[in-house]
Design a protein around this motif. Sequence first.
Motif, PDB file in Angstrom:
ATOM      1  N   PRO A  17     -13.256 102.720 -15.639  1.00  0.00           N
ATOM      2  CA  PRO A  17     -12.130 103.660 -15.751  1.00  0.00           C
ATOM      3  C   PRO A  17     -11.916 104.527 -14.516  1.00  0.00           C
ATOM      4  CG  PRO A  17     -13.358 103.594 -17.804  1.00  0.00           C
ATOM      5  CD  PRO A  17     -14.143 102.781 -16.818  1.00  0.00           C
ATOM      6  N   SER A  18     -12.996 105.027 -13.891  1.00  0.00           N
ATOM      7  CA  SER A  18     -12.801 105.861 -12.700  1.00  0.00           C
ATOM      8  C   SER A  18     -12.250 105.038 -11.546  1.00  0.00           C
ATOM      9  CB  SER A  18     -14.108 106.559 -12.302  1.00  0.00           C
ATOM     10  OG  SER A  18     -15.139 105.630 -12.076  1.00  0.00           O
ATOM     11  N   GLY A  19     -12.735 103.796 -11.397  1.00  0.00           N
ATOM     12  CA  GLY A  19     -12.193 102.914 -10.373  1.00  0.00           C
ATOM     13  C   GLY A  19     -10.741 102.572 -10.621  1.00  0.00           C
ATOM     14  N   LEU A  20     -10.373 102.444 -11.893  1.00  0.00           N
ATOM     15  CA  LEU A  20      -8.994 102.159 -12.268  1.00  0.00           C
ATOM     16  C   LEU A  20      -8.067 103.288 -11.834  1.00  0.00           C
ATOM     17  CD1 LEU A  20      -6.774 100.670 -13.927  1.00  0.00           C
ATOM     18  CD2 LEU A  20      -7.633 101.865 -15.952  1.00  0.00           C
ATOM     19  N   PHE A  21      -8.429 104.530 -12.145  1.00  0.00           N
ATOM     20  CA  PHE A  21      -7.583 105.665 -11.745  1.00  0.00           C
ATOM     21  C   PHE A  21      -7.547 105.808 -10.233  1.00  0.00           C
ATOM     22  CE2 PHE A  21      -7.820 106.899 -16.193  1.00  0.00           C
ATOM     23  CZ  PHE A  21      -6.560 107.449 -16.401  1.00  0.00           C
ATOM     24  N   MET A  22      -8.678 105.516  -9.578  1.00  0.00           N
ATOM     25  CA  MET A  22      -8.707 105.591  -8.118  1.00  0.00           C
ATOM     26  C   MET A  22      -7.754 104.568  -7.518  1.00  0.00           C
ATOM     27  SD  MET A  22     -10.281 107.535  -5.928  1.00  0.00           S
ATOM     28  CE  MET A  22      -8.756 107.661  -4.984  1.00  0.00           C
ATOM     29  N   TYR A  23      -7.747 103.370  -8.057  1.00  0.00           N
ATOM     30  CA  TYR A  23      -6.855 102.310  -7.597  1.00  0.00           C
ATOM     31  C   TYR A  23      -5.398 102.736  -7.761  1.00  0.00           C
ATOM     32  CZ  TYR A  23      -5.087  97.454  -7.217  1.00  0.00           C
ATOM     33  OH  TYR A  23      -4.430  96.310  -6.841  1.00  0.00           O
ATOM     34  N   LYS A  24      -5.087 103.311  -8.919  1.00  0.00           N
ATOM     35  CA  LYS A  24      -3.721 103.765  -9.187  1.00  0.00           C
ATOM     36  C   LYS A  24      -3.276 104.819  -8.172  1.00  0.00           C
ATOM     37  CE  LYS A  24      -0.916 105.954 -12.838  1.00  0.00           C
ATOM     38  NZ  LYS A  24      -0.594 107.268 -12.235  1.00  0.00           N
ATOM     39  N   ARG A  25      -4.134 105.794  -7.918  1.00  0.00           N
ATOM     40  CA  ARG A  25      -3.762 106.872  -6.996  1.00  0.00           C
ATOM     41  C   ARG A  25      -3.545 106.345  -5.575  1.00  0.00           C
ATOM     42  NH1 ARG A  25      -2.269 110.792 -10.529  1.00  0.00           N
ATOM     43  NH2 ARG A  25      -4.029 111.685 -11.671  1.00  0.00           N
ATOM     44  N   LEU A  26      -4.380 105.427  -5.132  1.00  0.00           N
ATOM     45  CA  LEU A  26      -4.220 104.880  -3.784  1.00  0.00           C
ATOM     46  C   LEU A  26      -2.915 104.117  -3.650  1.00  0.00           C
ATOM     47  CD1 LEU A  26      -7.868 103.620  -3.129  1.00  0.00           C
ATOM     48  CD2 LEU A  26      -6.736 105.550  -2.011  1.00  0.00           C
ATOM     49  N   SER A 534     -19.372 117.529   5.984  1.00  0.00           N
ATOM     50  CA  SER A 534     -18.735 116.625   5.030  1.00  0.00           C
ATOM     51  C   SER A 534     -18.531 115.259   5.667  1.00  0.00           C
ATOM     52  CB  SER A 534     -17.379 117.180   4.579  1.00  0.00           C
ATOM     53  OG  SER A 534     -17.553 118.379   3.860  1.00  0.00           O
ATOM     54  N   ASN A 535     -18.830 114.218   4.906  1.00  0.00           N
ATOM     55  CA  ASN A 535     -18.653 112.845   5.390  1.00  0.00           C
ATOM     56  C   ASN A 535     -17.193 112.440   5.209  1.00  0.00           C
ATOM     57  OD1 ASN A 535     -18.632 109.861   5.392  1.00  0.00           O
ATOM     58  ND2 ASN A 535     -20.857 110.063   5.463  1.00  0.00           N
ATOM     59  N   GLN A 536     -16.542 112.063   6.297  1.00  0.00           N
ATOM     60  CA  GLN A 536     -15.119 111.740   6.255  1.00  0.00           C
ATOM     61  C   GLN A 536     -14.840 110.339   5.727  1.00  0.00           C
ATOM     62  OE1 GLN A 536     -12.907 114.285   7.074  1.00  0.00           O
ATOM     63  NE2 GLN A 536     -14.862 115.375   7.122  1.00  0.00           N
ATOM     64  N   ARG A 537     -15.893 109.578   5.451  1.00  0.00           N
ATOM     65  CA  ARG A 537     -15.709 108.170   5.074  1.00  0.00           C
ATOM     66  C   ARG A 537     -16.133 107.840   3.649  1.00  0.00           C
ATOM     67  NH1 ARG A 537     -17.203 109.430   9.648  1.00  0.00           N
ATOM     68  NH2 ARG A 537     -19.406 109.605   9.055  1.00  0.00           N
ATOM     69  N   ILE A 538     -17.017 108.650   3.061  1.00  0.00           N
ATOM     70  CA  ILE A 538     -17.604 108.283   1.768  1.00  0.00           C
ATOM     71  C   ILE A 538     -17.355 109.385   0.748  1.00  0.00           C
ATOM     72  CG2 ILE A 538     -19.674 107.495   0.567  1.00  0.00           C
ATOM     73  CD1 ILE A 538     -20.839 106.716   3.289  1.00  0.00           C
ATOM     74  N   PHE A 539     -16.793 108.993  -0.396  1.00  0.00           N
ATOM     75  CA  PHE A 539     -16.444 109.907  -1.482  1.00  0.00           C
ATOM     76  C   PHE A 539     -17.270 109.555  -2.731  1.00  0.00           C
ATOM     77  CE2 PHE A 539     -12.957 109.639   1.426  1.00  0.00           C
ATOM     78  CZ  PHE A 539     -12.365 110.889   1.457  1.00  0.00           C
ATOM     79  N   MET A 540     -17.502 110.557  -3.560  1.00  0.00           N
ATOM     80  CA  MET A 540     -18.348 110.363  -4.747  1.00  0.00           C
ATOM     81  C   MET A 540     -17.601 110.741  -6.020  1.00  0.00           C
ATOM     82  SD  MET A 540     -20.985 109.695  -6.501  1.00  0.00           S
ATOM     83  CE  MET A 540     -22.166 109.211  -5.257  1.00  0.00           C
ATOM     84  N   GLN A 568      -5.422 111.939  -2.050  1.00  0.00           N
ATOM     85  CA  GLN A 568      -4.653 112.828  -1.176  1.00  0.00           C
ATOM     86  C   GLN A 568      -5.408 113.091   0.119  1.00  0.00           C
ATOM     87  OE1 GLN A 568      -1.545 113.793  -1.578  1.00  0.00           O
ATOM     88  NE2 GLN A 568      -1.581 114.899   0.366  1.00  0.00           N
ATOM     89  N   ARG A 569      -6.708 113.263   0.014  1.00  0.00           N
ATOM     90  CA  ARG A 569      -7.518 113.492   1.203  1.00  0.00           C
ATOM     91  C   ARG A 569      -7.467 112.282   2.144  1.00  0.00           C
ATOM     92  NH1 ARG A 569      -9.202 117.036   4.825  1.00  0.00           N
ATOM     93  NH2 ARG A 569     -11.289 116.615   5.622  1.00  0.00           N
ATOM     94  N   ILE A 570      -7.561 111.081   1.577  1.00  0.00           N
ATOM     95  CA  ILE A 570      -7.497 109.864   2.395  1.00  0.00           C
ATOM     96  C   ILE A 570      -6.113 109.725   3.018  1.00  0.00           C
ATOM     97  CG2 ILE A 570      -7.577 107.340   2.320  1.00  0.00           C
ATOM     98  CD1 ILE A 570      -9.755 107.592   0.181  1.00  0.00           C
ATOM     99  N   ALA A 571      -5.074 110.031   2.233  1.00  0.00           N
ATOM    100  CA  ALA A 571      -3.695 109.917   2.743  1.00  0.00           C
ATOM    101  C   ALA A 571      -3.451 110.867   3.909  1.00  0.00           C
ATOM    102  CB  ALA A 571      -2.705 110.196   1.619  1.00  0.00           C
ATOM    103  N   GLU A 572      -4.146 112.009   3.889  1.00  0.00           N
ATOM    104  CA  GLU A 572      -3.986 112.983   4.967  1.00  0.00           C
ATOM    105  C   GLU A 572      -4.819 112.634   6.194  1.00  0.00           C
ATOM    106  OE1 GLU A 572      -5.122 116.552   3.008  1.00  0.00           O
ATOM    107  OE2 GLU A 572      -3.196 116.801   1.969  1.00  0.00           O
ATOM    108  N   GLY A 573      -5.567 111.531   6.082  1.00  0.00           N
ATOM    109  CA  GLY A 573      -6.378 111.097   7.209  1.00  0.00           C
ATOM    110  C   GLY A 573      -7.786 111.616   7.206  1.00  0.00           C
ATOM    111  N   GLY A 574      -8.193 112.265   6.083  1.00  0.00           N
ATOM    112  CA  GLY A 574      -9.541 112.826   6.010  1.00  0.00           C
ATOM    113  C   GLY A 574     -10.577 111.825   5.601  1.00  0.00           C
TER     114      GLY A 574
END
Length: 574
Positions: A17-26, A534-540, A568-574
């Motif tokens: 489920p968390s991967g599903l919502f993450m996929y949707k947001r991206l 903060s790691n700019q590449r890996i999210f938890m 949103q963070r990834i979209a902003e380039g973070g």
Amino acid sequence: MKTMQQHIHVAIIGGGPSGLFMYKRLIEKNMGELKISIFESRKQLGAGMPYSYEGATPEHLTNVSDHEIPALVTTIEEYVKSLSATTLRTYGIDVEDFNRYKVVPRLLFGRYLSEQFTLLKRMADAKGIETQVYLASQVSDIIDLESQAQVKIMVGSTDTYIVDKAIICTGHKWPTKHEGNVEHYFESPYPPSKLALKTDHAVGIRGASLTAIDAVRTLARHNGSFHVLETGEIKYHIDAGSENFKIVMHTRSGLLPAIRFHQEDPFLANNLLISEEELMLNRLENEGFVSLDFLFERNFKAQFKEKDPVFYDMVEKLSLEDFVEAVLALREQKDAFEGFRQEHAQALKSIKRHESIYWKEVLSALSFTLNYPAKYMSAEDMLRLKKVLMPLISIVIAFVPQGSSRELLALHDAGRLEVVNVGTESRVEPAKDCGANYFYTNEQGIESKTYYKTFVDCVGQQPLNFEDFPFKSLIDNGNISPAYLRFRSVEHAKEQLLAGNDHMFVAPDGAIFLRVPGIKIDDSFQLVDHSGRSNQRIFMMAVPYIGGYNPDYSGLDFCAATSEIIAQRIAEGG
């Protein structure tokens, strides 16, 4: 840093489920040329553990309905109406009687979530977003390639993938220590197939959470059967060979959880999220800490001024401790099952009339909104939260489905289910060969020891420690760090030391800290290393490993809110 026009490759580790919502947001974000790789250890996307056979069998129900679930592509109501008559019969659903306020079997909900993944994949294709799905692919390690601004994903012992961003969405984890070595000693009820046991004896269960109710429903079906009378009442009949079967639930308060009611605004918590400016102002007023009392006043008590002024008058002058004590005292005045039966009737009336039990709805929202600012609490407030508020929240917002509550009452009426109050100092020890011994002090103050030939630990998903983190390269390379909170008062810290709290340490500058479960993350759910970067590449997003900074596990609401922040963070380039 990548710009919006550049190619970006994102890995989602875990397709539940968390991967599903993450996929949707991206997919929803405008990120130019985007590629998404999804790594799922199972053979099915969407369902994760709770909604697959790893976490459910046909008798297990969701505790949320369609109108309480954050939006995906289609609704459950639309999905159910698309199913064949054969499938509907399999899951016991009458489509003519189904609506968005009904709960569904968890396995069916898992199928629905898998279907949502398929629909999202079509949306991604239409947008030109490339999606690679790797099923039955267990990620064994994650390596941060900082100098390349990339991440290496290891699958198994040989396969490697290089991506720009990685989002860890691995979901539930149930570690075992004694299970498998001691017969009939279970450290979780999952997968439920292991509880398909004929037990002609009492079964001991630790906890009264939804996890415990899962175990109760499974064990009951393998030792008897439920029958619905013409009056609609449910009766439980024991099977031959299980004459001595019963279930004993052990709880810290001797109480059963609250029952699902109608929620007027299922997404109330989203409206109560505190702005960064408001959080900053409160921190400036409190030596850098966010005050738990401030959160209680703002996101709980203040909500009743207009909505329920009578209730507000009752709670206006109550402290957090006084409020919790008052609510628990009302429940403790009744026998556990007498109170549960009354609450069942009240909840049923709430659902039929579409009338909320508003204070419970607001308490649920408070629980959710505590997550985000919890990392800024003092150690003292976090200890208060865990000791005072969370025990009440765990009871009141469990939202036991009506079908489950009716079965628990039927089991009790048949003399097959009881609840024992073991207080806060009980302990369980696995027996030498089979089952467990339960040690506790009973309500008369007498120390008791009870042996159970079959024992199931059902306290639910517990936060895991830093040392339990599964991707060892991130530990070894210092990319993650343990989560901790500073004590505001040296005196309070000394009290904790004298009380035997061994989760404390003193920093070189003399500040005293409380170590809390899991790893440190920032406001964007990025990993934080030992130097505080903060790691700019890996999210938890995997809640068992961030439980110290996110003390409430809020299911799909958490998935929806957190995935938006990360995307949103990834979209902003973070």
